[in-house]
Design a protein around this motif. Sequence first.
Motif, PDB file in Angstrom:
ATOM      1  N   SER A 157       0.834  -1.197   0.000  1.00  0.00           N
ATOM      2  CA  SER A 157       0.000   0.000   0.000  1.00  0.00           C
ATOM      3  C   SER A 157       0.871   1.251   0.000  1.00  0.00           C
ATOM      4  N   PRO A 158       0.324   2.389  -0.458  1.00  0.00           N
ATOM      5  CA  PRO A 158       1.123   3.626  -0.524  1.00  0.00           C
ATOM      6  C   PRO A 158       1.696   4.015   0.826  1.00  0.00           C
ATOM      7  N   SER A 159       2.904   4.562   0.803  1.00  0.00           N
ATOM      8  CA  SER A 159       3.542   5.025   2.040  1.00  0.00           C
ATOM      9  C   SER A 159       4.530   6.133   1.707  1.00  0.00           C
ATOM     10  N   TYR A 160       4.795   6.984   2.703  1.00  0.00           N
ATOM     11  CA  TYR A 160       5.745   8.089   2.560  1.00  0.00           C
ATOM     12  C   TYR A 160       6.553   8.186   3.848  1.00  0.00           C
ATOM     13  N   ALA A 161       7.865   8.231   3.732  1.00  0.00           N
ATOM     14  CA  ALA A 161       8.733   8.258   4.910  1.00  0.00           C
ATOM     15  C   ALA A 161       9.507   9.564   4.978  1.00  0.00           C
ATOM     16  N   PHE A 162       9.857   9.958   6.191  1.00  0.00           N
ATOM     17  CA  PHE A 162      10.717  11.127   6.380  1.00  0.00           C
ATOM     18  C   PHE A 162      11.558  10.911   7.629  1.00  0.00           C
ATOM     19  N   GLU A 163      12.643  11.662   7.708  1.00  0.00           N
ATOM     20  CA  GLU A 163      13.524  11.619   8.882  1.00  0.00           C
ATOM     21  C   GLU A 163      13.633  13.021   9.451  1.00  0.00           C
ATOM     22  N   ARG A 175      13.204   8.089  12.086  1.00  0.00           N
ATOM     23  CA  ARG A 175      12.460   7.927  10.840  1.00  0.00           C
ATOM     24  C   ARG A 175      11.002   7.590  11.138  1.00  0.00           C
ATOM     25  N   PHE A 176      10.125   8.140  10.302  1.00  0.00           N
ATOM     26  CA  PHE A 176       8.688   7.920  10.442  1.00  0.00           C
ATOM     27  C   PHE A 176       8.105   7.637   9.063  1.00  0.00           C
ATOM     28  N   GLU A 177       6.960   6.988   9.042  1.00  0.00           N
ATOM     29  CA  GLU A 177       6.356   6.613   7.766  1.00  0.00           C
ATOM     30  C   GLU A 177       4.844   6.735   7.845  1.00  0.00           C
ATOM     31  N   TRP A 178       4.264   7.484   6.893  1.00  0.00           N
ATOM     32  CA  TRP A 178       2.812   7.513   6.736  1.00  0.00           C
ATOM     33  C   TRP A 178       2.388   6.309   5.888  1.00  0.00           C
ATOM     34  N   ARG A 179       1.468   5.504   6.413  1.00  0.00           N
ATOM     35  CA  ARG A 179       0.936   4.351   5.691  1.00  0.00           C
ATOM     36  C   ARG A 179      -0.568   4.514   5.516  1.00  0.00           C
ATOM     37  N   GLU A 188     -11.992   4.472  14.748  1.00  0.00           N
ATOM     38  CA  GLU A 188     -12.323   5.090  16.025  1.00  0.00           C
ATOM     39  C   GLU A 188     -12.146   6.607  15.972  1.00  0.00           C
ATOM     40  N   LEU A 189     -11.297   7.070  15.101  1.00  0.00           N
ATOM     41  CA  LEU A 189     -11.061   8.505  14.973  1.00  0.00           C
ATOM     42  C   LEU A 189     -12.175   9.194  14.208  1.00  0.00           C
ATOM     43  N   ALA A 190     -12.662   8.574  13.123  1.00  0.00           N
ATOM     44  CA  ALA A 190     -13.584   9.275  12.220  1.00  0.00           C
ATOM     45  C   ALA A 190     -14.717   8.408  11.702  1.00  0.00           C
ATOM     46  N   GLY A 191     -15.017   7.297  12.352  1.00  0.00           N
ATOM     47  CA  GLY A 191     -16.070   6.439  11.858  1.00  0.00           C
ATOM     48  C   GLY A 191     -15.552   5.512  10.777  1.00  0.00           C
ATOM     49  N   HIS A 192     -16.445   4.958   9.977  1.00  0.00           N
ATOM     50  CA  HIS A 192     -16.045   4.001   8.927  1.00  0.00           C
ATOM     51  C   HIS A 192     -15.442   4.772   7.763  1.00  0.00           C
ATOM     52  N   SER A 193     -14.211   5.147   7.935  1.00  0.00           N
ATOM     53  CA  SER A 193     -13.541   6.007   6.972  1.00  0.00           C
ATOM     54  C   SER A 193     -12.234   5.356   6.527  1.00  0.00           C
ATOM     55  N   TYR A 194     -11.389   6.154   5.909  1.00  0.00           N
ATOM     56  CA  TYR A 194     -10.062   5.715   5.502  1.00  0.00           C
ATOM     57  C   TYR A 194      -9.122   6.885   5.665  1.00  0.00           C
ATOM     58  N   GLY A 195      -7.837   6.617   5.718  1.00  0.00           N
ATOM     59  CA  GLY A 195      -6.881   7.688   5.917  1.00  0.00           C
ATOM     60  C   GLY A 195      -5.467   7.162   5.990  1.00  0.00           C
ATOM     61  N   TRP A 196      -4.656   7.777   6.868  1.00  0.00           N
ATOM     62  CA  TRP A 196      -3.244   7.439   6.979  1.00  0.00           C
ATOM     63  C   TRP A 196      -2.847   7.371   8.444  1.00  0.00           C
ATOM     64  N   LYS A 197      -1.934   6.479   8.753  1.00  0.00           N
ATOM     65  CA  LYS A 197      -1.376   6.377  10.100  1.00  0.00           C
ATOM     66  C   LYS A 197       0.132   6.617  10.027  1.00  0.00           C
ATOM     67  N   LEU A 198       0.669   7.350  11.011  1.00  0.00           N
ATOM     68  CA  LEU A 198       2.089   7.651  11.052  1.00  0.00           C
ATOM     69  C   LEU A 198       2.774   6.665  11.993  1.00  0.00           C
ATOM     70  N   VAL A 199       3.729   5.931  11.443  1.00  0.00           N
ATOM     71  CA  VAL A 199       4.412   4.867  12.177  1.00  0.00           C
ATOM     72  C   VAL A 199       5.820   5.317  12.540  1.00  0.00           C
ATOM     73  N   ARG A 200       6.221   5.038  13.762  1.00  0.00           N
ATOM     74  CA  ARG A 200       7.568   5.371  14.242  1.00  0.00           C
ATOM     75  C   ARG A 200       8.504   4.218  13.882  1.00  0.00           C
ATOM     76  N   ILE A 226       2.091   3.609  16.435  1.00  0.00           N
ATOM     77  CA  ILE A 226       1.427   4.637  15.642  1.00  0.00           C
ATOM     78  C   ILE A 226       1.399   5.914  16.465  1.00  0.00           C
ATOM     79  N   VAL A 227       1.910   7.009  15.911  1.00  0.00           N
ATOM     80  CA  VAL A 227       2.026   8.253  16.682  1.00  0.00           C
ATOM     81  C   VAL A 227       1.140   9.382  16.163  1.00  0.00           C
TER      82      VAL A 227
END
Length: 290
Positions: A157-163, A175-179, A188-200, A226-227
């Motif tokens: 799945s799409p992901s973007y990383a940064f340091e 380093r962190f990565e949006w997945r 739990e954040l927004a109902g039955h939705s979709y989005g991105w999680k930031l991983v440490r 997940i941060v």
Amino acid sequence: MGAAPDLTDLPSSISNTHPLNVLPPPYTEHDPQTAAQAPQHDIPSYNESRSTSATTKFPPAMNGYFQWKLTTTFHLGPTAEEKLYAVSTPATVFNNKPTVVLHDGPTNKHPVMATAQSDKWGRTRPIAITLPPRPGAQRADAIVAQFVPGGSLKHISPSYAFEIAVGAKGTTPERFEWRKSHGNEIKELAGHSYGWKLVRLTGPVNSVGGSRKERDRGYTSDGLEIVALIAHNASWSMTKGFRFAFMGGGLTGAMGEDWEIVVVTSALQVWFMDVQGTAATAAAASAATS
């Protein structure tokens, strides 16, 4: 530093197909919420409460609020009555302006806190996130974080990383990565939705991973923390486009103010690319039927 450019009004060269005018549709067709109602989960149940969170720059959770009039500026804040930051999105496919401009205040006249600079190939090329020096800040130089597509290459799945250097003094690079995610944390954040999680990525690996049903809240299948989260709004509200929240170690303030600014700006960038994708799909479908 000079005043930020006035980006409130949509330039005449941009048509009604500007991505902010084609917000993603609600994820479910049977959402009971109305535009005037607040989300069911103001803060995810597994997060610390607002009274105990210690984020440095931003509230622990914010919404993206939009206006009905034609504009390239929207706002961030915990409620519609408390809009704290302005965000400008002046970019089009054919210019080299920043994709996202985050302002340190509720109007686009306030100083620029950060920018995300990409182009029409933004999904395959690194995106520069720049934090210019600001009045009162401890640093005199700009910070530039490279937002790199593909991330750790462990996920299809799409992901973007940064340091970025974290901590109060910003001396420890991590380093962190949006997945992209449809997981329980997003729901739990927004109902039955979709989005991105930031991983440490450089944090400790825990034995709490596994399948979605088995793993602990706030951790990925590979046991990483997940941060932060950003989720498209699942309600029918046309003025609230997304929900953002820090979580876990991101709520403690230990990562530092610059980290929080980069996280919010990069979250806005991945959300905006989703909106651009929706706009492009809608335009293609319209062209095919015309």
